[in-house]
Design a protein around this motif. Structure first.
Motif, PDB file in Angstrom:
ATOM      1  N   GLN A  23      79.139  70.573 -29.108  1.00 22.58           N
ATOM      2  CA  GLN A  23      79.562  71.354 -30.270  1.00 22.58           C
ATOM      3  C   GLN A  23      78.535  72.420 -30.643  1.00 22.58           C
ATOM      4  O   GLN A  23      78.564  72.950 -31.746  1.00 22.58           O
ATOM      5  CB  GLN A  23      79.821  70.427 -31.460  1.00 22.58           C
ATOM      6  CG  GLN A  23      80.907  69.412 -31.199  1.00 22.58           C
ATOM      7  CD  GLN A  23      82.223  70.050 -30.802  1.00 22.58           C
ATOM      8  OE1 GLN A  23      82.726  70.922 -31.490  1.00 22.58           O
ATOM      9  NE2 GLN A  23      82.767  69.639 -29.673  1.00 22.58           N
ATOM     10  N   GLY A  24      77.638  72.739 -29.743  1.00 19.08           N
ATOM     11  CA  GLY A  24      76.692  73.826 -29.968  1.00 19.08           C
ATOM     12  C   GLY A  24      75.270  73.387 -30.187  1.00 19.08           C
ATOM     13  O   GLY A  24      74.579  73.889 -31.074  1.00 19.08           O
ATOM     14  N   SER A  53      71.169  69.876 -33.188  1.00 19.25           N
ATOM     15  CA  SER A  53      72.507  69.469 -32.744  1.00 19.25           C
ATOM     16  C   SER A  53      73.576  70.510 -33.033  1.00 19.25           C
ATOM     17  O   SER A  53      74.603  70.540 -32.362  1.00 19.25           O
ATOM     18  CB  SER A  53      72.898  68.129 -33.363  1.00 19.25           C
ATOM     19  OG  SER A  53      72.944  68.209 -34.762  1.00 19.25           O
ATOM     20  N   ILE A  54      73.357  71.363 -34.016  1.00 14.92           N
ATOM     21  CA  ILE A  54      74.276  72.464 -34.317  1.00 14.92           C
ATOM     22  C   ILE A  54      73.411  73.702 -34.529  1.00 14.92           C
ATOM     23  O   ILE A  54      73.032  74.038 -35.651  1.00 14.92           O
ATOM     24  CB  ILE A  54      75.134  72.175 -35.573  1.00 14.92           C
ATOM     25  CG1 ILE A  54      75.905  70.867 -35.408  1.00 14.92           C
ATOM     26  CG2 ILE A  54      76.093  73.332 -35.833  1.00 14.92           C
ATOM     27  CD1 ILE A  54      76.643  70.421 -36.653  1.00 14.92           C
ATOM     28  N   TYR A  55      73.071  74.350 -33.439  1.00 11.30           N
ATOM     29  CA  TYR A  55      72.133  75.474 -33.499  1.00 11.30           C
ATOM     30  C   TYR A  55      72.703  76.660 -34.274  1.00 11.30           C
ATOM     31  O   TYR A  55      71.999  77.303 -35.032  1.00 11.30           O
ATOM     32  CB  TYR A  55      71.725  75.897 -32.082  1.00 11.30           C
ATOM     33  CG  TYR A  55      70.651  76.944 -32.070  1.00 11.30           C
ATOM     34  CD1 TYR A  55      69.401  76.672 -32.603  1.00 11.30           C
ATOM     35  CD2 TYR A  55      70.883  78.203 -31.545  1.00 11.30           C
ATOM     36  CE1 TYR A  55      68.404  77.621 -32.608  1.00 11.30           C
ATOM     37  CE2 TYR A  55      69.887  79.158 -31.545  1.00 11.30           C
ATOM     38  CZ  TYR A  55      68.655  78.873 -32.073  1.00 11.30           C
ATOM     39  OH  TYR A  55      67.678  79.820 -32.085  1.00 11.30           O
ATOM     40  N   ASP A  56      73.977  76.935 -34.088  1.00 13.96           N
ATOM     41  CA  ASP A  56      74.694  77.985 -34.822  1.00 13.96           C
ATOM     42  C   ASP A  56      73.976  79.338 -34.769  1.00 13.96           C
ATOM     43  O   ASP A  56      73.724  79.976 -35.786  1.00 13.96           O
ATOM     44  CB  ASP A  56      74.929  77.557 -36.271  1.00 13.96           C
ATOM     45  CG  ASP A  56      76.080  78.314 -36.916  1.00 13.96           C
ATOM     46  OD1 ASP A  56      76.840  79.002 -36.186  1.00 13.96           O
ATOM     47  OD2 ASP A  56      76.220  78.235 -38.149  1.00 13.96           O
ATOM     48  N   ASN A  57      73.644  79.760 -33.538  1.00 14.36           N
ATOM     49  CA  ASN A  57      72.992  81.053 -33.298  1.00 14.36           C
ATOM     50  C   ASN A  57      71.756  81.265 -34.157  1.00 14.36           C
ATOM     51  O   ASN A  57      71.477  82.358 -34.621  1.00 14.36           O
ATOM     52  CB  ASN A  57      73.986  82.202 -33.512  1.00 14.36           C
ATOM     53  CG  ASN A  57      75.105  82.160 -32.506  1.00 14.36           C
ATOM     54  OD1 ASN A  57      74.872  81.930 -31.326  1.00 14.36           O
ATOM     55  ND2 ASN A  57      76.331  82.349 -32.974  1.00 14.36           N
ATOM     56  N   GLY A  58      71.017  80.200 -34.376  1.00 14.30           N
ATOM     57  CA  GLY A  58      69.768  80.295 -35.134  1.00 14.30           C
ATOM     58  C   GLY A  58      69.916  80.176 -36.635  1.00 14.30           C
ATOM     59  O   GLY A  58      68.917  80.166 -37.350  1.00 14.30           O
ATOM     60  N   LEU A  59      71.148  80.078 -37.134  1.00 16.50           N
ATOM     61  CA  LEU A  59      71.333  79.963 -38.587  1.00 16.50           C
ATOM     62  C   LEU A  59      70.774  78.653 -39.127  1.00 16.50           C
ATOM     63  O   LEU A  59      70.468  78.559 -40.315  1.00 16.50           O
ATOM     64  CB  LEU A  59      72.810  80.096 -38.958  1.00 16.50           C
ATOM     65  CG  LEU A  59      73.421  81.480 -38.723  1.00 16.50           C
ATOM     66  CD1 LEU A  59      74.910  81.465 -39.062  1.00 16.50           C
ATOM     67  CD2 LEU A  59      72.695  82.532 -39.553  1.00 16.50           C
ATOM     68  N   ASN A  60      70.634  77.653 -38.269  1.00 18.61           N
ATOM     69  CA  ASN A  60      70.099  76.361 -38.708  1.00 18.61           C
ATOM     70  C   ASN A  60      68.654  76.152 -38.253  1.00 18.61           C
ATOM     71  O   ASN A  60      68.208  75.012 -38.108  1.00 18.61           O
ATOM     72  CB  ASN A  60      70.983  75.220 -38.179  1.00 18.61           C
ATOM     73  CG  ASN A  60      72.292  75.130 -38.913  1.00 18.61           C
ATOM     74  OD1 ASN A  60      72.386  75.485 -40.079  1.00 18.61           O
ATOM     75  ND2 ASN A  60      73.311  74.632 -38.242  1.00 18.61           N
ATOM     76  N   ASN A  61      67.906  77.234 -38.060  1.00 16.10           N
ATOM     77  CA  ASN A  61      66.520  77.091 -37.607  1.00 16.10           C
ATOM     78  C   ASN A  61      65.689  76.209 -38.532  1.00 16.10           C
ATOM     79  O   ASN A  61      64.894  75.395 -38.073  1.00 16.10           O
ATOM     80  CB  ASN A  61      65.843  78.456 -37.464  1.00 16.10           C
ATOM     81  CG  ASN A  61      66.137  79.102 -36.129  1.00 16.10           C
ATOM     82  OD1 ASN A  61      66.589  78.444 -35.193  1.00 16.10           O
ATOM     83  ND2 ASN A  61      65.904  80.390 -36.028  1.00 16.10           N
ATOM     84  N   VAL A 117      85.451  65.867 -34.638  1.00 20.16           N
ATOM     85  CA  VAL A 117      85.938  66.834 -33.650  1.00 20.16           C
ATOM     86  C   VAL A 117      86.120  66.020 -32.375  1.00 20.16           C
ATOM     87  O   VAL A 117      85.187  65.389 -31.894  1.00 20.16           O
ATOM     88  CB  VAL A 117      84.924  67.967 -33.425  1.00 20.16           C
ATOM     89  CG1 VAL A 117      85.387  68.876 -32.308  1.00 20.16           C
ATOM     90  CG2 VAL A 117      84.688  68.734 -34.713  1.00 20.16           C
ATOM     91  N   VAL A 118      87.316  65.998 -31.825  1.00 18.95           N
ATOM     92  CA  VAL A 118      87.579  65.213 -30.625  1.00 18.95           C
ATOM     93  C   VAL A 118      87.557  66.132 -29.416  1.00 18.95           C
ATOM     94  O   VAL A 118      88.266  67.133 -29.371  1.00 18.95           O
ATOM     95  CB  VAL A 118      88.936  64.477 -30.732  1.00 18.95           C
ATOM     96  CG1 VAL A 118      89.221  63.699 -29.455  1.00 18.95           C
ATOM     97  CG2 VAL A 118      88.938  63.551 -31.942  1.00 18.95           C
TER      98      VAL A 118
END
Length: 193
Positions: free
Chosen positions: A102-103, A156-164, A189-190
């Motif tokens: 999931q990214g 676990s959810i990098y989100d293009n660096g938004l979660n740095n 999310v399956v």
């Protein structure tokens, strides 16, 4: 684990631990992960041979780097003894998985950069001994696998660096969650198994 169907025995007699090295003295992240995969695979194969999975699946739990180890081990375990370990033999439960489909950081970080820069970034990871984990994605087709992620966890959810910021804060919160907080998790999310 209970939400996945694991029933804790009295005095935790059905629970054992296998410590995964974060680093190996004189080695690299690649070395630690590869040692972890080898150790996990050989332990699960020995448990299978001993008949420890006859009454239901063996639950395997991992956090952070151990989740990456588990995903890489799934590939080898699926091939063990011509598929002797069926889909119902193992159940993987992961939290803070940086290889999450999931990214996760490991499989989305590189895409953030222009293609012309990517070989240099890979070389940088190689110089730190971390290139073998770069690009890893937790499989969704070998064994049942539940991946739990906090929305702000940058691993676990990098989100293009938004979660740095979450690389150093939210990622550390999993093992402190209460039963009530876990019960209020959003819809899953399956993706395959």
């Amino acid at each position: 684990l209970k939400a996945s169907g694991f029933d804790v025995g009295p005095n935790y007699d059905n629970v054992s631990t296998l410590d995964m090295p974060e680093v190996v003295s004189g080695g690299t992240l690649n070395t630690a992960v590869n040692d972890g995969v080898s150790s996990l695979v050989s332990t699960i194969e020995a448990d299978y041979q001993a008949g420890d999975m006859a009454s239901g699946p063996l639950y395997v739990f991992g956090y952070s780097q151990s989740s990456v180890v588990m995903g890489m081990a799934e590939q080898q375990l699926a091939a063990y003894d011509n598929g002797a370990l069926t889909h119902g033999a193992l159940d993987f439960v992961m939290v803070g998985d940086s290889a999450s489909s999931q990214g996760g950081f490991l499989n989305t970080f590189l895409d953030e950069f222009p293609t012309s820069w990517q070989p240099y970034i890979i070389d940088a990871f190689k110089s730190f001994g971390a290139d073998e984990v770069l690009g890893q994605v937790t499989p969704n087709d070998y064994f049942p696998t539940q991946v739990y992620s906090l929305s702000g966890d940058g691993w676990s959810i990098y989100d293009n660096g938004l979660n740095n910021a979450g690389l150093f804060s939210d990622h550390l919160e999993y093992l402190g969650l209460t039963s009530q907080e876990i019960a209020t998790a959003g819809a899953p999310v399956v993706d395959g198994m």
